[in-house]
Write a protein that holds these residues in place. Sequence first.
Motif, mmCIF file in Angstrom:
data_model
loop_
_atom_site.group_PDB
_atom_site.id
_atom_site.type_symbol
_atom_site.label_atom_id
_atom_site.label_comp_id
_atom_site.label_asym_id
_atom_site.label_seq_id
_atom_site.Cartn_x
_atom_site.Cartn_y
_atom_site.Cartn_z
ATOM 1 N N UNK B 101 52.471 28.039 20.921
ATOM 2 C CA UNK B 101 52.824 26.959 21.901
ATOM 3 C C UNK B 101 53.404 27.287 23.232
ATOM 4 N N UNK B 102 52.779 26.860 24.082
ATOM 5 C CA UNK B 102 52.942 27.203 25.481
ATOM 6 C C UNK B 102 52.257 28.456 25.934
ATOM 7 N N UNK B 103 52.592 28.817 27.220
ATOM 8 C CA UNK B 103 53.754 28.437 27.847
ATOM 9 C C UNK B 103 54.100 27.181 28.447
ATOM 10 N N UNK B 104 55.476 26.846 28.287
ATOM 11 C CA UNK B 104 55.739 25.434 28.863
ATOM 12 C C UNK B 104 57.253 25.704 28.903
ATOM 13 N N UNK B 105 58.010 24.653 29.303
ATOM 14 C CA UNK B 105 59.432 24.577 29.735
ATOM 15 C C UNK B 105 60.212 24.884 28.489
ATOM 16 N N UNK B 106 60.887 25.571 28.346
ATOM 17 C CA UNK B 106 61.705 26.370 27.252
ATOM 18 C C UNK B 106 62.517 25.116 26.487
ATOM 19 N N UNK B 107 62.926 24.206 27.135
ATOM 20 C CA UNK B 107 63.714 23.109 26.410
ATOM 21 C C UNK B 107 62.945 22.171 25.700
ATOM 22 N N UNK B 108 61.844 22.062 26.200
ATOM 23 C CA UNK B 108 60.479 21.199 25.486
ATOM 24 C C UNK B 108 59.974 21.835 24.059
ATOM 25 N N UNK B 109 59.717 23.101 24.319
ATOM 26 C CA UNK B 109 59.561 23.924 23.183
ATOM 27 C C UNK B 109 60.601 24.148 22.199
ATOM 28 N N UNK B 110 61.739 24.165 22.663
ATOM 29 C CA UNK B 110 62.976 24.264 21.585
ATOM 30 C C UNK B 110 62.963 22.934 20.738
ATOM 31 N N UNK B 111 62.504 21.828 21.272
ATOM 32 C CA UNK B 111 62.434 20.684 20.506
ATOM 33 C C UNK B 111 61.486 20.864 19.138
ATOM 34 N N UNK B 112 60.570 21.593 19.457
ATOM 35 C CA UNK B 112 59.726 21.776 18.278
ATOM 36 C C UNK B 112 59.957 22.871 17.221
ATOM 37 N N UNK B 113 60.236 24.099 18.075
ATOM 38 C CA UNK B 113 60.591 25.233 17.230
ATOM 39 C C UNK B 113 62.051 25.837 17.089
ATOM 40 N N UNK B 114 62.983 24.946 17.698
ATOM 41 C CA UNK B 114 64.198 25.456 17.678
ATOM 42 C C UNK B 114 64.962 25.871 16.543
ATOM 43 N N UNK B 115 64.659 25.332 15.442
ATOM 44 C CA UNK B 115 65.166 25.425 14.176
ATOM 45 C C UNK B 115 64.441 26.721 13.329
ATOM 46 N N UNK B 116 63.479 26.931 13.865
ATOM 47 C CA UNK B 116 62.875 28.546 13.220
ATOM 48 C C UNK B 116 63.244 29.822 13.495
ATOM 49 N N UNK B 117 63.274 30.631 12.376
ATOM 50 C CA UNK B 117 64.001 31.933 12.464
ATOM 51 C C UNK B 117 62.826 33.023 13.098
ATOM 52 N N UNK B 118 63.679 33.937 13.906
ATOM 53 C CA UNK B 118 62.628 34.993 14.435
ATOM 54 C C UNK B 118 61.942 35.717 13.009
#
Lengths: 119, 119
Positions: B101-118
Amino acid sequence: MSEIKQVIVVRSDLGMGKGKIAAQVAHAALDAADTARRKHPTWYDSWREQGQAKVVVKTDGGEEALEELQKQARSLGLPVSLIQDRGLTQLEPGTTTCLGIGPGPSGEIDKVTGKLKLL
Amino acid sequence: MSEIKQVIVVRSDLGMGKGKIAAQVAHAALDAADTARRKHPTWYDSWREQGQAKVVVKTDGGEEALEELQKQARSLGLPVSLIQDRGLTQLEPGTTTCLGIGPGPSGEIDKVTGKLKLL
């Protein structure tokens, strides 16, 4: 057009985790592919058409081994990208982590990396 | 320009080795970056200038989870690339392995993947 592939050589002496390795390898793959796209567009296009084969191998020879492989690949006219970590996590800033070679003709790349084992 | 990043989501349920993971992640990174370069050149250029940040995360939700994340990312207008393995080694042909996913604005990508673990 002969088989076109890309090989990424990873340092196995740094103890990087698998997520770290994946990000560094992706960095090398993208940088070397970008160079190929600009300087060897026929290699790049064939590689993409053929399914963009990538092989990830390892060396325990440290930074010196990557630099020697880079020199050999350059002398064969292959696109290369030596990656240094920014050091925000896990590693010291500027640590050399991996080397991307190609996309380029499989036989030429094998002259440089043919003896290295798969990661 | 705000922070631009790329996130690659890897399936953790397949038992892939670290070399396999690295190659699949590189594939996703390159494909999604290529889409961004064509459709969102300002994102792509900023990302490259900023050091092409990549984050590798994981899901144990299988193919369905990747497809759901892909749908969410697309609905936000983010470049995506869902990778299927060719199945020459380790996996069945056509197995979905990861999602770039991306490159794209960090805040937008976090809406999708923000809860996933490294990874």
